[in-house]
Design a protein around this motif. Structure first.
Motif, mmCIF file in Angstrom:
data_model
loop_
_atom_site.group_PDB
_atom_site.id
_atom_site.type_symbol
_atom_site.label_atom_id
_atom_site.label_comp_id
_atom_site.label_asym_id
_atom_site.label_seq_id
_atom_site.Cartn_x
_atom_site.Cartn_y
_atom_site.Cartn_z
ATOM 1 N N THR A 181 0.024 -2.509 7.816
ATOM 2 C CA THR A 181 -0.250 -1.430 8.753
ATOM 3 C C THR A 181 -1.719 -1.420 9.141
ATOM 4 N N CYS A 182 -1.976 -1.338 10.440
ATOM 5 C CA CYS A 182 -3.352 -1.316 10.941
ATOM 6 C C CYS A 182 -4.037 -0.033 10.483
ATOM 7 N N THR A 183 -5.162 -0.175 9.828
ATOM 8 C CA THR A 183 -5.880 0.998 9.325
ATOM 9 C C THR A 183 -6.605 1.742 10.434
ATOM 10 N N ALA A 184 -6.925 1.043 11.535
ATOM 11 C CA ALA A 184 -7.675 1.689 12.619
ATOM 12 C C ALA A 184 -6.831 2.729 13.357
ATOM 13 N N CYS A 185 -5.553 2.406 13.583
ATOM 14 C CA CYS A 185 -4.695 3.330 14.338
ATOM 15 C C CYS A 185 -3.589 3.933 13.498
ATOM 16 N N GLY A 186 -3.564 3.601 12.184
ATOM 17 C CA GLY A 186 -2.525 4.142 11.320
ATOM 18 C C GLY A 186 -1.140 3.652 11.655
ATOM 19 N N GLY A 187 -1.050 2.492 12.308
ATOM 20 C CA GLY A 187 0.237 1.928 12.654
ATOM 21 C C GLY A 187 0.792 2.388 13.986
ATOM 22 N N ARG A 188 0.096 3.286 14.700
ATOM 23 C CA ARG A 188 0.609 3.803 15.976
ATOM 24 C C ARG A 188 0.453 2.792 17.114
ATOM 25 N N GLY A 189 -0.541 1.923 17.021
ATOM 26 C CA GLY A 189 -0.752 0.913 18.043
ATOM 27 C C GLY A 189 -1.557 1.386 19.231
ATOM 28 N N THR A 190 -1.972 2.648 19.226
ATOM 29 C CA THR A 190 -2.701 3.200 20.376
ATOM 30 C C THR A 190 -4.197 3.258 20.096
ATOM 31 N N ALA A 191 -4.983 3.195 21.178
ATOM 32 C CA ALA A 191 -6.429 3.344 21.065
ATOM 33 C C ALA A 191 -6.759 4.784 20.680
ATOM 34 N N PRO A 192 -7.963 5.030 20.158
ATOM 35 C CA PRO A 192 -8.343 6.399 19.786
ATOM 36 C C PRO A 192 -8.202 7.369 20.957
ATOM 37 N N ASP A 193 -7.732 8.565 20.642
ATOM 38 C CA ASP A 193 -7.579 9.661 21.610
ATOM 39 C C ASP A 193 -6.561 9.351 22.703
ATOM 40 N N THR A 194 -5.624 8.464 22.438
ATOM 41 C CA THR A 194 -4.535 8.201 23.387
ATOM 42 C C THR A 194 -3.204 8.328 22.663
ATOM 43 N N GLU A 195 -2.142 8.505 23.441
ATOM 44 C CA GLU A 195 -0.806 8.678 22.894
ATOM 45 C C GLU A 195 0.154 7.702 23.576
ATOM 46 N N PRO A 196 1.244 7.333 22.891
ATOM 47 C CA PRO A 196 2.264 6.505 23.553
ATOM 48 C C PRO A 196 2.935 7.282 24.677
ATOM 49 N N GLU A 197 3.471 6.548 25.657
ATOM 50 C CA GLU A 197 4.190 7.144 26.768
ATOM 51 C C GLU A 197 5.660 6.737 26.713
ATOM 52 N N THR A 198 6.496 7.568 27.293
ATOM 53 C CA THR A 198 7.924 7.278 27.312
ATOM 54 C C THR A 198 8.199 6.041 28.158
ATOM 55 N N CYS A 199 9.025 5.161 27.624
ATOM 56 C CA CYS A 199 9.356 3.923 28.316
ATOM 57 C C CYS A 199 10.079 4.246 29.625
#
Length: 381
Positions: free
Chosen positions: A148-166
């Motif tokens: 698990t990526c420690t930078a994003c906690g496994g979310r895969g997103t850059a800081p201060d961003t959120e995933p979007e609905t496909c």
């Protein structure tokens, strides 16, 4: 209104004769269900009600016991005597199973969101000494796996961003596909390729893992090997495998054990076998000797007159039971060693011993082979 209200004759609903076979009933239901299901009729309530009645008819007539009761007693024998009663018929539970078995998808049923893919399982080999497998041990192993990526906690997103609905699957993680078959249109669901079944798209990926949510890393940890494991055994370590995508659980790590043999012992389950070589005189007169064990040297009493191949059993000196208390046994196999390179004095003593027992032995200085050839030379000379 209950489904059974105005149901009418079940055979007429399906369009079959009363003596129709099970296969004919099944084919008739498939045709009527395709004709009446809500997707085909754009939500027409009358067609939907008729569709449910057709399904009730099929549920009754496909069951030999219910069909016999219906043929003998009519609707009351199946649905009960109360107006609109279902007589224990669970329509709602059966409709989805029947329709999905025939057509692959229940009309109006929401697709299940698949979510992130769990991590893959991994394998590693662990070498053990014989004693480590017998008594158990703690061993350090190193594996290189996605973590698990420690930078994003496994979310895969850059800081201060959120995933979007496909945008392809609308967040369900699935795409429906319609294909033609012998039964007509069959609807199947597949994972969305755009979002890999997660339902989310990452517009601004994490620079550390590039949106993957994980990175290849080498990790070292301690494995507890239980006492009594054998060569070829496998330990399963839950959640020690590859990290899952975007916070999904890790896979498992399977540790395959390779046990180096010990030249002193042969293992059979939880028992050990070893050998003890004794001389002719020790076997004949008896002796107290030492034999190697996993617990150190052990004293073994060789009784007078012990024969070659005799087995002594030393209880509790074998392998600990893997799933219980106690240990197996150590079996000591006695091997008789015949003396060689005798001195003249030893040779004479053995001849005297043989003579006292009335045993035939070779003449002094001759072997069995030499005696035969010597006699042949004398005969032809």
């Amino acid at each position: 209104m209950a489904v059974t209200d105005g149901l009418g004759d079940l055979y007429e609903l399906l369009g079959v004769r009363q003596d129709a076979s099970d296969e004919e009933i099944k084919r008739a239901y498939r045709a009527r269900a395709r004709e009446l299901h809500p997707d085909t009729n754009h939500g027409d309530p009358e067609a939907e009600a008729r569709f449910k009645q057709v399904t009730v008819a099929y549920e009754v007539l496909r069951d030999p016991e219910r069909r016999a009761r219906y043929d003998r007693y009519g609707p009351e024998g199946v649905f009960g005597t109360q107006a609109g009663g279902m007589g224990g018929f669970n329509f709602e539970g059966g409709l989805g199973d029947i329709f999905e078995a025939f057509f692959g998808h229940m009309p109006g049923q929401a697709n299940r969101r698949r979510g992130p893919t769990p991590g893959a399982d991994a394998e590693v080999r662990l070498d053990l000494e014989f004693s480590e497998a017998v008594f158990g041990s703690k061993k350090d192993i190193s594996v290189r796996l996605p973590s698990t990526c420690t930078a994003c906690g496994g979310r895969g997103t850059a800081p201060d961003t959120e995933p979007e609905t496909c945008t392809d699957c609308q967040g369900t993680g699935e795409l429906r596909r319609v294909r033609q078959s012998l039964l007509g249109q069959v609807v199947t669901s597949v994972a969305c390729s755009r979002c890999a079944g997660t339902g989310d798209m990452i517009r601004h990926p994490c620079p550390n893992c590039r949106g993957e949510g994980r990175r290849m890393e080498e990790s070292t940890f301690t494995v507890e090997v239980p006492a009594g494991v054998e060569h070829g055994s496998t330990l399963r370590l839950a959640e020690r495998g590859a990290a899952g995508q975007r916070g999904a659980p890790n896979g498992s790590l399977f540790v395959h054990l390779a046990v180096r043999p010990d030249p002193r012992f042969e293992r059979q389950g939880d028992h050990l076998n070893t050998t003890l070589t004794v001389s002719v005189t020790q076997a004949a007169l008896g002796a107290e000797l030492e034999v190697e064990s996993l617990d150190g040297p052990q004293r073994v009493i060789v009784a007078p007159g012990t024969q070659h191949g005799h087995v002594e059993r030393l209880r509790g000196l074998g392998v600990p039971h893997l799933r219980g208390r106690g240990r197996g046994d150590l079996f000591v196999h006695v091997l008789l060693a015949t003396p060689t390179n005798l001195t003249p004095e030893q040779d004479e003593l053995l001849r005297q011993f043989a003579a006292s027992r009335g045993e035939d032995v070779a003449a002094p200085g001759a072997t069995g082979g030499e005696g035969v050839f010597s006699r042949l030379r004398s005969a032809f000379g």
